[in-house]
Design an enzyme around this catalytic site. Structure first.
Site, short mmCIF file in Angstrom:
data_model
loop_
_atom_site.label_atom_id
_atom_site.label_comp_id
_atom_site.label_asym_id
_atom_site.label_seq_id
_atom_site.Cartn_x
_atom_site.Cartn_y
_atom_site.Cartn_z
N LYS A 178 0.86 -1.19 0.00
CA LYS A 178 0.00 0.00 0.00
C LYS A 178 0.89 1.24 0.00
CE LYS A 178 -1.77 2.71 2.90
NZ LYS A 178 -1.53 3.95 2.14
N GLU A 254 11.37 1.59 9.27
CA GLU A 254 12.27 2.73 8.99
C GLU A 254 11.46 3.97 9.32
OE1 GLU A 254 15.20 2.12 7.67
OE2 GLU A 254 15.01 0.32 6.44
N CYS A 288 14.02 11.18 5.20
CA CYS A 288 14.23 10.90 6.63
C CYS A 288 15.67 11.09 7.04
CB CYS A 288 13.77 9.48 6.95
SG CYS A 288 14.71 8.23 6.07
N GLU A 381 10.90 16.13 14.71
CA GLU A 381 11.13 16.04 13.26
C GLU A 381 10.17 16.99 12.54
OE1 GLU A 381 11.74 12.49 10.09
OE2 GLU A 381 9.75 12.55 10.98
N1 LIG Z 1 10.37 8.42 5.86
C1 LIG Z 1 9.98 9.18 6.84
O1 LIG Z 1 10.64 9.28 7.81
C2 LIG Z 1 8.71 9.88 6.70
C3 LIG Z 1 8.27 10.71 7.70
N2 LIG Z 1 7.12 11.36 7.55
C4 LIG Z 1 6.70 12.24 8.64
O2 LIG Z 1 5.40 11.88 8.98
C5 LIG Z 1 4.55 13.00 8.95
C6 LIG Z 1 3.18 12.57 8.50
O3 LIG Z 1 3.25 12.19 7.14
P1 LIG Z 1 2.33 11.03 6.61
O4 LIG Z 1 2.26 10.99 5.17
O5 LIG Z 1 1.04 11.13 7.33
O6 LIG Z 1 3.21 9.78 7.07
P2 LIG Z 1 2.68 8.42 7.54
O7 LIG Z 1 3.71 7.75 8.34
O8 LIG Z 1 1.36 8.60 8.18
O9 LIG Z 1 2.43 7.66 6.15
C7 LIG Z 1 3.26 6.66 5.64
C8 LIG Z 1 2.39 5.49 5.17
O10 LIG Z 1 1.74 4.89 6.29
C9 LIG Z 1 0.34 4.76 6.02
N3 LIG Z 1 -0.35 4.81 7.31
C10 LIG Z 1 -0.63 5.89 8.05
N4 LIG Z 1 -1.26 5.53 9.19
C11 LIG Z 1 -1.37 4.18 9.17
C12 LIG Z 1 -1.91 3.21 10.06
N5 LIG Z 1 -2.46 3.56 11.22
N6 LIG Z 1 -1.86 1.92 9.70
C13 LIG Z 1 -1.30 1.54 8.54
N7 LIG Z 1 -0.78 2.40 7.65
C14 LIG Z 1 -0.78 3.71 7.97
C15 LIG Z 1 0.06 5.90 5.08
O11 LIG Z 1 -1.14 5.70 4.39
C16 LIG Z 1 1.29 5.87 4.20
O12 LIG Z 1 1.18 4.86 3.23
C17 LIG Z 1 5.23 13.96 8.01
O13 LIG Z 1 4.86 15.26 8.29
C18 LIG Z 1 6.66 13.69 8.28
O14 LIG Z 1 7.06 14.43 9.38
C19 LIG Z 1 6.34 11.18 6.45
C20 LIG Z 1 6.72 10.35 5.43
C21 LIG Z 1 7.98 9.67 5.47
O1 LIG Z 2 17.74 4.52 0.81
C1 LIG Z 2 17.85 5.72 0.56
O2 LIG Z 2 18.70 6.12 -0.21
C2 LIG Z 2 16.96 6.68 1.16
C3 LIG Z 2 16.13 6.34 2.12
C4 LIG Z 2 15.21 7.29 2.66
C5 LIG Z 2 14.25 6.99 3.54
O3 LIG Z 2 14.15 5.78 4.09
C6 LIG Z 2 13.19 7.96 3.94
O4 LIG Z 2 13.27 9.12 3.56
O5 LIG Z 2 12.26 7.52 4.60
#
Ligand SMILES: NC(=O)C1=CN([C@@H]2O[C@H](COP(=O)(O)OP(=O)(O)OC[C@H]3O[C@@H](n4cnc5c(N)ncnc54)[C@H](O)[C@@H]3O)[C@@H](O)[C@H]2O)C=CC1
Ligand SMILES: O=C(O)/C=C/C=C(\O)C(=O)O
Length: 477
Positions: A178, A254, A288, A381
């Site tokens: 998903k 992650e 991230c 963050e």
């Molecule tokens: N890689 C990273 O570290 C990321 C961090 N973020 C952070 O998270 C904050 C919120 O962004 P979002 O897009 O809402 O991230 P999120 O962590 O909520 O979304 C990531 C994925 O998880 C799914 N998801 C959300 N809640 C869920 C649940 N309860 N059960 C199963 N799946 C679930 C979402 O639909 C999406 O596919 C951002 O403002 C940012 O600070 C967002 C995206 C990536």
């Molecule tokens: O594998 C990479 O090069 C980058 C990874 C980045 C993430 O895991 C993220 O932004 O969540």
């Protein structure tokens, strides 16, 4: 190609459609079907059935060959993938064309190589006093976990999705993926490529939709799911872990970061400034691994801040935040920083382009100074184009400040003193420490974080380990 679910080898758009907006100008660019529970159930069932059918009988050689054909299939539609990634995320085309899509191709090729050449251990065993020879041969075979749920975020949509899908398939699992509701397009194209390659129906399934109380949560709490691999926010990781607890489902997480850069006085300052421009502002800070805390040794502090601020004020060609909601979150931190007493040395607001982008979700790249270590702006963050720069006096203080965080994903050390680099790197509580570089990636290395930044490691053999179960076979001789 319009976003569609892919379940048991069939594309469908069942479910209520929700709008998809361009982050660049705020216009609606499409609609996405929200997978109802029965579509998620059907995907999990299809995956289970695939494991009992031809997919479950494939050899590792066959799976690796399929992975290579998926890589070729993405390459053949390279421009289409780049376009879809740009439309969904608003990121600069060059970034999608040089990082996201090539890396997705690389993910499939590198896991094909790794899974194919993977050795296992054997132990000739002697047990004194055992009746008979007391000898045995112990060896390990690896079996797939079963049905794997993959939940991916919007920041590097195809890169992070394929980073999990490739090793999961290589290890012989069946996948239900998903992607983020914000970025459904490249995942749908990936399903089209997988369909063309001819993976057995049900080996790879894709469902679209939201997370909490929707398709994502239904998938991660599903009793038919044997493992969950997730990249996204730490708070979401907590929610998923709660769902997973009911069925003791293994997780690989992650999560977020509040990554530190340590700039020592002996660093090549021009390199450290340029490196920090990359590490804090690539993809407008929505990775991230991005640096949000910079600590500079006091004798070079002013010089560093002036040079960084000048470079950041000159940034013009940057992409937007993913959504209006995320832009508002980042802007709320810009306001909070000022309330907490920060000096805004660059940016701090919303840019005015004088064109269609003014309807989009941009924020200015921002440099802050003057906050105490306890400020929320320094601890939480933000996930936007912003860093806070603070001084330190000596090596111990630098390490203490870097480690004073609930997160521990990545860190960067800027120094020309090799001994210092080797001393400091292992003391930093982070999964990855870069020295004089940032995000220089080798796909074989362990990738992941400590503390609130994650559970487990992915990358190379670490992913293949997560996506399989070692079984010890003991044969008496
Ligand atoms: N890689 C990273 O570290 C990321 C961090 N973020 C952070 O998270 C904050 C919120 O962004 P979002 O897009 O809402 O991230 P999120 O962590 O909520 O979304 C990531 C994925 O998880 C799914 N998801 C959300 N809640 C869920 C649940 N309860 N059960 C199963 N799946 C679930 C979402 O639909 C999406 O596919 C951002 O403002 C940012 O600070 C967002 C995206 C990536
Ligand atoms: O594998 C990479 O090069 C980058 C990874 C980045 C993430 O895991 C993220 O932004 O969540």
């Amino acid at each position: 190609m319009k976003p569609a679910h892919y379940v048991n080898g069939v594309f469908t758009t069942t479910g209520t459609a929700f709008p998809l907006f361009s982050p660049v100008d705020g216009s609606q660019v499409g609609v996405v079907p929200e997978a109802p529970h029965d579509v998620v159930d059907a995907a999990v069932r299809a995956a289970r059935t695939a494991l009992a059918g031809p997919w479950g009988r494939t050899s590792v050689e066959e799976r690796c060959s399929m992975l290579r054909r998926i890589a070729d299939g993405i390459e053949a539609r390279f421009d289409e993938f780049v376009e879809a990634e740009v439309v969904d995320t608003g990121k600069p085309r060059e970034l999608a064309a040089t990082v996201d899509i090539p890396r997705a191709i690389g993910n499939f090729r590198s896991y094909a190589d790794l899974a194919y050449g993977r050795p296992e251990r054997a132990y000739p065993t002697t047990v004194p006093g055992w009746s008979g020879s007391g000898q045995a041969l112990n060896y390990t075979v690896r079996r797939p976990l079963g049905v794997v749920a993959i939940i991916s975020p919007w920041n590097l949509p195809l890169l992070l999705l394929t980073w999990k899908v490739a090793p999961a398939l290589a290890a012989g699992n069946a996948v239900v993926a998903k992607p983020s509701e914000e970025t459904p397009s490249t995942a749908t194209l990936l399903a089209a490529v997988i369909d063309e390659v001819g993976l057995p129906a049900g080996a790879f399934n894709l469902v679209h939709g939201h997370g909490a109380n929707a398709a994502g949560e239904h998938l991660t709490s599903h009793p038919g799911v044997d493992a969950i691999a997730f990249t996204g926010a730490s708070a979401t990781g907590t929610a998923i872990m709660r769902s997973a607890a009911d069925h003791i489902t293994p997780v690989s997480f992650e999560l977020g970061g509040k990554n530190a850069a340590l700039v020592f006085a002996d660093a090549d300052l021009a390199e450290a400034v340029e490196g920090t421009v990359r590490s804090s502002f690539t993809h407008s800070g929505q990775i991230c691994l991005c640096t949000e805390r910079v600590y500079v040794q006091r004798p070079r502090f002013e010089e560093f801040v002036d040079a960084l601020a000048e470079r950041v004020r000159a940034l013009k060609d940057y992409g937007p935040m993913i959504s209006a909601e995320h832009r508002d979150k980042v802007l709320s931190y810009y306001r909070l920083a000022v309330e907490e007493g920060a000096t805004v040395v660059a940016g701090g607001g919303v840019p005015s382009f004088g064109d269609g982008r003014d309807g989009g979700f941009h924020v200015e790249p921002t440099v802050l100074t003057g906050l105490p270590q306890t400020a929320r702006t320094v601890r939480e963050e933000i996930f936007g184009p912003v860093c806070h720069v603070a001084p330190f006096d000596d090596e111990d203080e630098a390490v203490r400040l870097a480690n004073d965080s609930p997160y521990g994903l990545a860190a960067t050390v800027w120094t020309t003193d090799l001994s210092r680099a080797h001393r400091v790197a292992p003391r930093v509580e982070a999964g990855i420490v870069w020295v004089n570089c940032w995000n220089l990636r080798d796909l074989r290395t362990p990738f992941g974080g400590v503390k609130a930044s994650g559970i487990g490691r992915e990358g190379g053999e670490y992913s293949l380990d997560f996506f399989s179960e070692p079984v010890n076979v003991c044969v008496k001789i």
